[in-house]
Design a protein around this motif. Structure first.
Motif, PDB file in Angstrom:
ATOM      1  N   PRO A  36       0.807  -1.225   0.000  1.00  0.00           N
ATOM      2  CA  PRO A  36       0.000   0.000   0.000  1.00  0.00           C
ATOM      3  C   PRO A  36       0.840   1.275   0.000  1.00  0.00           C
ATOM      4  O   PRO A  36       0.430   2.283  -0.587  1.00  0.00           O
ATOM      5  CB  PRO A  36      -0.822  -0.121   1.296  1.00  0.00           C
ATOM      6  CG  PRO A  36      -0.906  -1.570   1.555  1.00  0.00           C
ATOM      7  CD  PRO A  36       0.421  -2.125   1.097  1.00  0.00           C
ATOM      8  N   HIS A  40       0.570   4.106  -2.713  1.00  0.00           N
ATOM      9  CA  HIS A  40       0.290   5.482  -2.306  1.00  0.00           C
ATOM     10  C   HIS A  40       1.321   6.426  -2.901  1.00  0.00           C
ATOM     11  O   HIS A  40       0.994   7.522  -3.363  1.00  0.00           O
ATOM     12  CB  HIS A  40       0.293   5.582  -0.784  1.00  0.00           C
ATOM     13  CG  HIS A  40      -0.168   6.913  -0.277  1.00  0.00           C
ATOM     14  ND1 HIS A  40       0.699   7.917   0.047  1.00  0.00           N
ATOM     15  CD2 HIS A  40      -1.417   7.394  -0.069  1.00  0.00           C
ATOM     16  CE1 HIS A  40       0.008   8.972   0.450  1.00  0.00           C
ATOM     17  NE2 HIS A  40      -1.272   8.680   0.389  1.00  0.00           N
ATOM     18  N   GLU A  46      -5.200   5.162  -1.174  1.00  0.00           N
ATOM     19  CA  GLU A  46      -5.128   4.526   0.139  1.00  0.00           C
ATOM     20  C   GLU A  46      -5.704   3.115   0.036  1.00  0.00           C
ATOM     21  O   GLU A  46      -6.873   2.940  -0.309  1.00  0.00           O
ATOM     22  CB  GLU A  46      -5.917   5.328   1.174  1.00  0.00           C
ATOM     23  CG  GLU A  46      -5.425   6.750   1.371  1.00  0.00           C
ATOM     24  CD  GLU A  46      -4.164   6.823   2.208  1.00  0.00           C
ATOM     25  OE1 GLU A  46      -3.740   5.774   2.721  1.00  0.00           O
ATOM     26  OE2 GLU A  46      -3.618   7.926   2.351  1.00  0.00           O
ATOM     27  N   LEU A  47      -4.879   2.108   0.339  1.00  0.00           N
ATOM     28  CA  LEU A  47      -5.339   0.724   0.338  1.00  0.00           C
ATOM     29  C   LEU A  47      -5.350   0.189   1.761  1.00  0.00           C
ATOM     30  O   LEU A  47      -4.493   0.548   2.572  1.00  0.00           O
ATOM     31  CB  LEU A  47      -4.431  -0.148  -0.533  1.00  0.00           C
ATOM     32  CG  LEU A  47      -4.342   0.205  -2.014  1.00  0.00           C
ATOM     33  CD1 LEU A  47      -3.348  -0.717  -2.720  1.00  0.00           C
ATOM     34  CD2 LEU A  47      -5.697   0.125  -2.689  1.00  0.00           C
ATOM     35  N   ASP A  48      -6.298  -0.682   2.068  1.00  0.00           N
ATOM     36  CA  ASP A  48      -6.403  -1.286   3.397  1.00  0.00           C
ATOM     37  C   ASP A  48      -5.468  -2.481   3.471  1.00  0.00           C
ATOM     38  O   ASP A  48      -5.747  -3.551   2.911  1.00  0.00           O
ATOM     39  CB  ASP A  48      -7.854  -1.714   3.659  1.00  0.00           C
ATOM     40  CG  ASP A  48      -8.031  -2.318   5.045  1.00  0.00           C
ATOM     41  OD1 ASP A  48      -9.139  -2.785   5.336  1.00  0.00           O
ATOM     42  OD2 ASP A  48      -7.058  -2.315   5.827  1.00  0.00           O
ATOM     43  N   LEU A  52      -5.735  -6.802   2.254  1.00  0.00           N
ATOM     44  CA  LEU A  52      -5.088  -7.093   0.967  1.00  0.00           C
ATOM     45  C   LEU A  52      -4.796  -8.572   0.780  1.00  0.00           C
ATOM     46  O   LEU A  52      -5.059  -9.140  -0.278  1.00  0.00           O
ATOM     47  CB  LEU A  52      -3.794  -6.291   0.835  1.00  0.00           C
ATOM     48  CG  LEU A  52      -3.874  -4.943   0.127  1.00  0.00           C
ATOM     49  CD1 LEU A  52      -2.492  -4.320   0.030  1.00  0.00           C
ATOM     50  CD2 LEU A  52      -4.492  -5.070  -1.248  1.00  0.00           C
ATOM     51  N   GLY A  56      -7.540  -8.951  -1.563  1.00  0.00           N
ATOM     52  CA  GLY A  56      -6.995  -8.057  -2.575  1.00  0.00           C
ATOM     53  C   GLY A  56      -6.547  -8.785  -3.829  1.00  0.00           C
ATOM     54  O   GLY A  56      -6.029  -9.899  -3.778  1.00  0.00           O
ATOM     55  N   SER A  60      -8.701  -5.432  -8.095  1.00  0.00           N
ATOM     56  CA  SER A  60      -9.303  -4.596  -7.054  1.00  0.00           C
ATOM     57  C   SER A  60      -8.435  -3.377  -6.765  1.00  0.00           C
ATOM     58  O   SER A  60      -8.950  -2.289  -6.484  1.00  0.00           O
ATOM     59  CB  SER A  60      -9.524  -5.405  -5.771  1.00  0.00           C
ATOM     60  OG  SER A  60      -8.304  -5.727  -5.127  1.00  0.00           O
ATOM     61  N   ILE A  61      -7.106  -3.545  -6.839  1.00  0.00           N
ATOM     62  CA  ILE A  61      -6.213  -2.401  -6.643  1.00  0.00           C
ATOM     63  C   ILE A  61      -6.388  -1.404  -7.775  1.00  0.00           C
ATOM     64  O   ILE A  61      -6.448  -0.191  -7.559  1.00  0.00           O
ATOM     65  CB  ILE A  61      -4.752  -2.880  -6.539  1.00  0.00           C
ATOM     66  CG1 ILE A  61      -4.545  -3.679  -5.253  1.00  0.00           C
ATOM     67  CG2 ILE A  61      -3.788  -1.691  -6.584  1.00  0.00           C
ATOM     68  CD1 ILE A  61      -3.172  -4.288  -5.130  1.00  0.00           C
ATOM     69  N   GLU A  64      -9.480   0.591  -7.245  1.00  0.00           N
ATOM     70  CA  GLU A  64      -9.314   1.616  -6.221  1.00  0.00           C
ATOM     71  C   GLU A  64      -8.561   2.827  -6.773  1.00  0.00           C
ATOM     72  O   GLU A  64      -8.877   3.974  -6.453  1.00  0.00           O
ATOM     73  CB  GLU A  64      -8.572   1.041  -5.015  1.00  0.00           C
ATOM     74  CG  GLU A  64      -9.402   0.106  -4.154  1.00  0.00           C
ATOM     75  CD  GLU A  64     -10.586   0.816  -3.530  1.00  0.00           C
ATOM     76  OE1 GLU A  64     -10.447   1.989  -3.120  1.00  0.00           O
ATOM     77  OE2 GLU A  64     -11.669   0.215  -3.474  1.00  0.00           O
ATOM     78  N   SER A  68     -10.143   6.492  -7.100  1.00  0.00           N
ATOM     79  CA  SER A  68      -9.492   7.634  -6.456  1.00  0.00           C
ATOM     80  C   SER A  68      -9.259   8.763  -7.447  1.00  0.00           C
ATOM     81  O   SER A  68      -9.494   9.936  -7.143  1.00  0.00           O
ATOM     82  CB  SER A  68      -8.156   7.185  -5.845  1.00  0.00           C
ATOM     83  OG  SER A  68      -7.440   8.277  -5.337  1.00  0.00           O
TER      84      SER A  68
END
Length: 266
Positions: A36, A40, A46-48, A52, A56, A60-61, A64, A68
């Motif tokens: 992450p 970033h 921002e990834l959780d 992940l 994840g 999916s990334i 996101e 964003s």
């Protein structure tokens, strides 16, 4: 393709598709924190880290990142950071908090440590061997410079009511003892060096420079709550730079700043 290359470099594996769960591709608890941070840095997303490895995927990334970009058009953040070591973000007028609750990534580790207080499973130890000619005193001084540049290493943890908080201990002296022993003694001593940490008391690190007939060695052991693989890469590189006489710049954007931003984004 760019995302695939970035993820593959973190997990050490090229053989996964866009819908492969990253935990199956080799993402670990440590690399789930490092990834992450890289995302970033590159894309401002921002990834959780906590989810992940479980759910994840590359797809999916990417989703996101696209979401964003569409939501707020944030520009890339070109800091040199890692997880706890956030690097030098080019931002002015940043307020630096000194006490905050745990981040998502820290919470699970903290409670696991409370269940097993004498375990060293979350210790991150290294033994670094330096070339002949490196002076023990200069190495110890380089370590002190780098540690002082990263406030996260001066944090301890405590309970306030129902909340677990991490608090920065200001002006904590950095101690790097220098000892001398045989190479055989070092082989045994390196195992004794790794011991449980008291999370309620800073610092959550140990450094020691050892001189033996074969050379100069640096023993280091840092708790995962304030350190990870990305942090280690940065710390080792900065120690090398300090040994060569380069100044180590203190972080402008600390891990506590990251935790604060994470909470505001909830």
């Amino acid at each position: 393709e760019e995302l695939h290359e970035m993820i593959a470099a973190v997990v050490g594996n090229q053989e996964f598709g866009i819908t492969t769960v990253l935990g199956y591709a080799g993402l670990t608890s440590i690399s789930a924190i490092k990834l992450p941070v890289q995302m970033h840095k590159k894309f401002g997303v921002e990834l959780d880290a906590k989810s992940l490895a479980k759910t994840g995927t590359l797809q999916s990334i990417e989703n996101e990142i696209l979401r964003s970009l569409m939501d707020d058009g944030r520009s890339k953040m070109e800091d040199n950071g890692e997880h706890q070591f956030s690097g030098n973000l080019q931002t002015s007028d940043i307020n630096h908090p000194t006490s905050l609750p745990l981040s998502y990534a820290q919470t699970g580790v903290y409670f696991e440590c409370m269940k097993n207080p004498v375990s060293t499973i979350y210790n991150i130890p290294y033994l670094l061997n330096y070339l002949a000619g490196v002076e023990a005193e200069k190495l110890a001084d380089a370590v002190k410079q780098v540690v002082e540049a990263h406030p996260e290493l001066s944090i301890h943890f405590a309970t306030e009511g129902d909340t677990i908080v991490q608090t920065l201990v200001d002006s904590l002296p950095v101690e790097v003892p220098i000892t001398e022993m045989s190479d055989e003694a070092l082989t045994a001593y390196k195992n004794e060096f790794v011991r449980p940490f008291n999370l309620n008391k800073a610092p959550l690190y140990r450094f020691e420079v050892v001189k033996t007939p074969s050379g100069v060695h640096l023993l280091m052991d840092v708790h995962h709550l304030v350190f990870d693989g990305g942090s280690a890469d940065l710390l080792i590189r900065q120690i090398g730079s300090a040994l060569e006489g380069s100044a180590v710049e203190k972080e402008n954007y600390t891990y506590l700043n990251f935790v604060s931003d994470q909470q505001k984004a909830e």
